[in-house]
Design an enzyme around this catalytic site. Structure first.
Site, PDB file in Angstrom:
ATOM      1  CE  LYS A 288      -2.597  84.124  42.904  1.00  0.00           C
ATOM      2  NZ  LYS A 288      -2.179  83.296  41.766  1.00  0.00           N
TER       3      LYS A 288
HETATM    4  N1  GLU Z   1      -3.953  83.593  38.647  1.00  0.00           N
HETATM    5  C1  GLU Z   1      -3.308  82.889  37.581  1.00  0.00           C
HETATM    6  C2  GLU Z   1      -2.158  82.054  38.112  1.00  0.00           C
HETATM    7  O1  GLU Z   1      -2.136  81.656  39.258  1.00  0.00           O
HETATM    8  C3  GLU Z   1      -2.925  83.789  36.423  1.00  0.00           C
HETATM    9  C4  GLU Z   1      -1.992  84.918  36.737  1.00  0.00           C
HETATM   10  C5  GLU Z   1      -1.827  85.916  35.601  1.00  0.00           C
HETATM   11  O2  GLU Z   1      -2.409  85.732  34.550  1.00  0.00           O
HETATM   12  O3  GLU Z   1      -1.094  86.878  35.806  1.00  0.00           O
HETATM   13  O4  GLU Z   1      -1.267  81.682  37.396  1.00  0.00           O
END
Ligand code: GLU
Length: 417
Positions: free
Chosen positions: A102
């Site tokens: 993240k």
């Molecule tokens: N931000 C989204 C999540 O928390 C999507 C992450 C992604 O598509 O890699 O799952």
């Protein structure tokens, strides 16, 4: 409570059930790499402003690391670390060939112009381009970022490394994005809400839904559930709670949001308008979907919850103490790492399409999303029954077990990303 501590508690509840060796447990919990960078932007008026950016790469045992980029004033290392860890368990629970990561910047994107936002994104890429890539770590949208940010990110990254759209997902559909990616998280939340209600014998017309947050996740979940004939009686955003005991006109709210300069429901007057905080404790609500920030259901407000089902559209909306209390009261919680996995699932489809230079139809995306989510739901449900644990602990058990197994197969010697 801090966000990473909450994630650790959930991890440990499952690790205990799995009788995981403490050394392995610690290895799986600890992030592989954490990067903090300075992001300097020139404002349109020439002034320089500095922000802090992060990328936490939690685990790559099952494949390249994957996870969104968040632009929000409350972004800090602890939160990004927690969200990176959740991504590891999320990709594992839906069985995507990815690890977890993240990133984010502690910034309020509403205070920046579009050009400033673009410069901010490009400056961030300049700082982290060498640690992300289509085979190492693939970012995506999260709170405060969208397809435009993904497009700028890709463009800046390619200046260093050459053409490779698979470096990031959630791109504009005309620029190697996948059809159905934008709706995917909300659609997945909706799909699993329908599945769960069916499992516990709740029928759509009598099951009233309230959704906290009318951003990308909340609005698409509302649309899906409205189309599935669930009365969505309340939705909220920073401007308030919009309530109609007979069910809101979701397409109308959607249109209002589209025309608002900041995508808000502010000014919508065809229903009752209550304070923002009212949403969590509305009477007569059966299914509550927190789809905004983390840590919104805590020990000090858990008693106000009246719903009998909670579906976590957001990441980490329920703190562990409150979670135990909900379990004690017999409230079913569908956990984030399963409920909101639709986004990363379609991100995976986008990455696959990019690598094959091939485009799927929206129908195919939806079909494969439905199948992936349904299989994961079945697996979590059966595991919860078998071990007599909550759906959250079952989901963590499945995720942890898959990551543990990948490490075992690698002889406990994983390479860096
Ligand atoms: N931000 C989204 C999540 O928390 C999507 C992450 C992604 O598509 O890699 O799952």
């Amino acid at each position: 409570m801090r966000a990473f501590e909450a994630t650790q508690i959930y991890f440990e509840r499952a690790a205990e059930k799995l009788e995981l060796d403490p050394g392995i447990s610690q290895m799986l919990e600890m992030p592989k790499r954490e990067v903090q960078v300075q992001v300097t932007v020139e404002r349109d008026n020439g002034e320089l402003v500095n922000y802090v950016g992060f990328r936490v790469q939690h685990d790559n045992s099952r494949g390249p690391m994957k996870g969104g980029l968040r632009y929000h004033p409350e972004v800090n290392l602890d939160e990004v670390r927690a969200l990176a860890s959740l991504m590891t368990w999320k990709t594992a629970v839906v069985d995507l060939p990815y690890g977890g990561a993240k990133g984010g910047i502690g910034v309020d994107p509403n205070e920046l112009s579009v050009r400033e936002l673009e410069r901010l994104t490009r400056a961030f890429v300049d700082q982290i381009h060498d640690i992300v890539g289509p085979d190492t770590d693939i970012p995506a949208p999260d709170m405060g970022t969208d397809y435009r940010v993904m497009g700028w990110f890709r463009n800046q990254w390619e200046k260093y490394h050459g053409f490779h759209p698979a470096v990031i997902t959630g791109k504009p559909v005309e620029e190697y994005g996948a059809k159905g990616r934008e709706e995917a998280t909300g659609r997945g939340v909706g799909l699993l809400t329908v599945k769960l209600c069916k499992r516990i014998a709740r029928k759509p017309p009598e099951t009233r839904v309230a959704i906290q947050g009318f951003g990308n996740v909340g609005s698409h979940a509302a649309k899906f559930l409205h189309e599935a004939e669930f009365p969505v009686v309340a939705v909220s955003d920073v401007s308030g709670t919009y309530y109609d005991a007979d069910g809101l006109n979701i397409p109308d709210l959607f249109r209002h949001k589209l025309h608002h300069p900041r995508g808000l429901l502010e000014g919508y007057s065809h229903c009752e308008v209550l304070p923002m905080q009212a949403l969590l404790s509305l009477p007569g609500v059966d299914v509550l979907i927190p789809a905004a920030l983390g840590g919104v259901i805590r020990e000090d407000n858990v008693d106000e919850i009246q719903a009998s089902v909670i579906v976590e559209g957001a990441n980490g909306p329920v703190w562990p103490d409150a979670d135990l209390e909900l379990e004690r009261r017999g409230i079913t919680v569908l956990p984030d790492i399963l409920a909101n996995a639709g986004g990363v699932t379609v991100s995976y489809f986008e990455w696959v399409q990019n690598r094959q230079h091939y485009r799927w139809s929206l129908d195919r995306v939806r079909q494969e999303l439905d199948r992936t989510m349904s299989d994961a739901f079945e697996n979590v449900w059966q595991t919860a029954q078998q071990f007599d644990v909550s759906l959250r602990t079952a989901a963590f058990m499945i995720g942890i077990n898959r990551v543990r197994r990948a490490n075992e197969l690698a002889g406990w010697h994983r390479s860096g990303g």
